[in-house]
Design a protein around this motif. Structure first.
Motif, PDB file in Angstrom:
ATOM      1  N   SER A  80       1.040  -1.314  -0.008  1.00 28.52           N
ATOM      2  CA  SER A  80       0.015   0.052  -0.067  1.00 28.52           C
ATOM      3  C   SER A  80       0.903   1.381  -0.029  1.00 28.52           C
ATOM      4  CB  SER A  80      -0.869  -0.199   1.229  1.00 28.52           C
ATOM      5  OG  SER A  80      -0.234   0.039   2.496  1.00 28.52           O
ATOM      6  N   ALA A  81       2.014   1.267   0.559  1.00 30.30           N
ATOM      7  CA  ALA A  81       2.865   2.342   0.919  1.00 30.30           C
ATOM      8  C   ALA A  81       3.311   2.745  -0.599  1.00 30.30           C
ATOM      9  CB  ALA A  81       3.950   2.172   1.644  1.00 30.30           C
ATOM     10  N   GLN A  82       3.849   1.683  -1.366  1.00 33.07           N
ATOM     11  CA  GLN A  82       4.646   1.883  -2.765  1.00 33.07           C
ATOM     12  C   GLN A  82       3.282   2.348  -3.515  1.00 33.07           C
ATOM     13  OE1 GLN A  82       5.653  -2.156  -2.854  1.00 33.07           O
ATOM     14  NE2 GLN A  82       7.779  -1.741  -2.689  1.00 33.07           N
ATOM     15  N   LYS A  83       1.892   1.781  -3.535  1.00 32.90           N
ATOM     16  CA  LYS A  83       1.020   2.329  -4.273  1.00 32.90           C
ATOM     17  C   LYS A  83       0.696   3.690  -4.205  1.00 32.90           C
ATOM     18  CE  LYS A  83      -1.374  -2.380  -4.599  1.00 32.90           C
ATOM     19  NZ  LYS A  83      -2.716  -2.997  -4.364  1.00 32.90           N
ATOM     20  N   HIS A  84       0.788   4.128  -2.898  1.00 37.60           N
ATOM     21  CA  HIS A  84       0.630   5.602  -2.596  1.00 37.60           C
ATOM     22  C   HIS A  84       1.499   6.367  -3.151  1.00 37.60           C
ATOM     23  CE1 HIS A  84      -0.803   9.062  -0.342  1.00 37.60           C
ATOM     24  NE2 HIS A  84       0.395   9.100   0.118  1.00 37.60           N
ATOM     25  N   LEU A  85       2.942   6.030  -3.110  1.00 35.62           N
ATOM     26  CA  LEU A  85       3.978   6.689  -3.663  1.00 35.62           C
ATOM     27  C   LEU A  85       3.830   6.881  -5.122  1.00 35.62           C
ATOM     28  CD1 LEU A  85       6.528   8.334  -3.378  1.00 35.62           C
ATOM     29  CD2 LEU A  85       7.730   6.087  -3.316  1.00 35.62           C
ATOM     30  N   LEU A  86       3.410   5.821  -5.650  1.00 35.78           N
ATOM     31  CA  LEU A  86       3.118   5.758  -7.297  1.00 35.78           C
ATOM     32  C   LEU A  86       2.104   6.872  -7.530  1.00 35.78           C
ATOM     33  CD1 LEU A  86       3.396   2.038  -8.224  1.00 35.78           C
ATOM     34  CD2 LEU A  86       5.162   3.719  -8.630  1.00 35.78           C
ATOM     35  N   ASP A  87       1.083   6.747  -6.906  1.00 40.50           N
ATOM     36  CA  ASP A  87      -0.131   7.625  -7.148  1.00 40.50           C
ATOM     37  C   ASP A  87       0.272   9.182  -7.067  1.00 40.50           C
ATOM     38  OD1 ASP A  87      -1.928   5.602  -7.565  1.00 40.50           O
ATOM     39  OD2 ASP A  87      -2.582   5.587  -5.628  1.00 40.50           O
ATOM     40  N   VAL A  88       1.263   9.432  -5.732  1.00 38.18           N
ATOM     41  CA  VAL A  88       1.348  10.664  -5.329  1.00 38.18           C
ATOM     42  C   VAL A  88       2.709  11.143  -6.612  1.00 38.18           C
ATOM     43  CG1 VAL A  88       2.980  12.106  -3.852  1.00 38.18           C
ATOM     44  CG2 VAL A  88       1.355  10.711  -3.128  1.00 38.18           C
ATOM     45  N   LEU A  89       3.306  10.370  -6.906  1.00 41.47           N
ATOM     46  CA  LEU A  89       4.260  10.749  -8.051  1.00 41.47           C
ATOM     47  C   LEU A  89       3.864  10.527  -9.564  1.00 41.47           C
ATOM     48  CD1 LEU A  89       7.444   9.004  -6.770  1.00 41.47           C
ATOM     49  CD2 LEU A  89       6.769  11.676  -6.808  1.00 41.47           C
ATOM     50  N   LYS A  90       2.433  10.179  -9.446  1.00 43.05           N
ATOM     51  CA  LYS A  90       1.754   9.952 -10.810  1.00 43.05           C
ATOM     52  C   LYS A  90       2.403   9.142 -12.036  1.00 43.05           C
ATOM     53  CE  LYS A  90      -1.015  14.090 -10.017  1.00 43.05           C
ATOM     54  NZ  LYS A  90      -1.108  15.376 -10.277  1.00 43.05           N
ATOM     55  N   ILE A  91       2.810   7.895 -11.244  1.00 43.92           N
ATOM     56  CA  ILE A  91       3.631   6.913 -12.007  1.00 43.92           C
ATOM     57  C   ILE A  91       2.741   5.942 -12.169  1.00 43.92           C
ATOM     58  CG2 ILE A  91       5.791   5.447 -12.110  1.00 43.92           C
ATOM     59  CD1 ILE A  91       7.130   7.537 -10.399  1.00 43.92           C
ATOM     60  N   ALA A  92       2.616   5.445 -13.300  1.00 52.95           N
ATOM     61  CA  ALA A  92       1.981   4.047 -13.750  1.00 52.95           C
ATOM     62  C   ALA A  92       2.835   3.001 -14.197  1.00 52.95           C
ATOM     63  CB  ALA A  92       1.038   4.455 -14.820  1.00 52.95           C
ATOM     64  N   PRO A  93       2.798   1.972 -13.343  1.00 55.81           N
ATOM     65  CA  PRO A  93       3.822   0.758 -13.489  1.00 55.81           C
ATOM     66  C   PRO A  93       3.564   0.266 -15.229  1.00 55.81           C
ATOM     67  CG  PRO A  93       2.587   0.360 -11.793  1.00 55.81           C
ATOM     68  CD  PRO A  93       1.872   1.681 -12.304  1.00 55.81           C
ATOM     69  N   LEU A  94       4.619  -0.088 -15.938  1.00 57.22           N
ATOM     70  CA  LEU A  94       4.322  -0.679 -17.223  1.00 57.22           C
ATOM     71  C   LEU A  94       4.310  -2.022 -17.056  1.00 57.22           C
ATOM     72  CD1 LEU A  94       7.323   1.326 -18.999  1.00 57.22           C
ATOM     73  CD2 LEU A  94       4.976   1.930 -18.919  1.00 57.22           C
ATOM     74  N   ALA A  95       3.283  -2.663 -18.070  1.00 58.20           N
ATOM     75  CA  ALA A  95       3.422  -4.035 -18.258  1.00 58.20           C
ATOM     76  C   ALA A  95       4.416  -4.638 -18.730  1.00 58.20           C
ATOM     77  CB  ALA A  95       1.949  -4.259 -19.251  1.00 58.20           C
ATOM     78  N   LEU A  96       4.961  -5.698 -18.306  1.00 61.48           N
ATOM     79  CA  LEU A  96       6.251  -6.520 -18.679  1.00 61.48           C
ATOM     80  C   LEU A  96       6.026  -7.191 -19.971  1.00 61.48           C
ATOM     81  CD1 LEU A  96       9.209  -7.106 -17.826  1.00 61.48           C
ATOM     82  CD2 LEU A  96       8.388  -8.845 -16.550  1.00 61.48           C
TER      83      LEU A  96
END
Length: 104
Positions: free
Chosen positions: A6-22
């Motif tokens: 959840s902390a990682q998801k929150h950081l990604l949301d705050v930084l507006k980073i979407a993980p790429l599909a591998l």
């Protein structure tokens, strides 16, 4: 497959980073290491939850139905379904492997 806490998801949301599909060609998928069908462990089982906590992002864990013992292959823990671990020797071998994970 990436797991985010959840902390990682929150950081990604705050930084507006979407993980790429591998891309499958570049995946370190366990399908390359074995020909049998692999699945994710059932984390509703207390033993599975303990194992997942012990692994703590060190290894990927997969369940392979035709295994009789747990194996470490290319930073992946492969185990039979936990219900199949009936013999004390099988359980001891799993815990020996898991204790070696601390050294990784």
């Amino acid at each position: 497959m990436n797991k985010f806490y959840s902390a990682q998801k929150h950081l990604l949301d705050v930084l507006k980073i979407a993980p790429l599909a591998l891309n499958q060609r570049f995946s370190s998928s366990p399908a390359k290491t074995t020909s049998s069908k692999l699945s994710l462990p059932d984390l509703t089982l207390p033993l599975a939850q303990d194992i997942e906590l012990l692994l703590a992002d060190k290894l990927q864990w997969w369940v392979q139905a035709d295994l009789t013992q747990a194996l470490l292959v290319d930073n992946q823990l492969l185990t039979p379904p936990l219900a199949m671990l009936e013999l004390p020797e099988q359980k001891k071998a799993l815990w020996a492997l898991l204790s070696a994970v601390d050294d990784i």
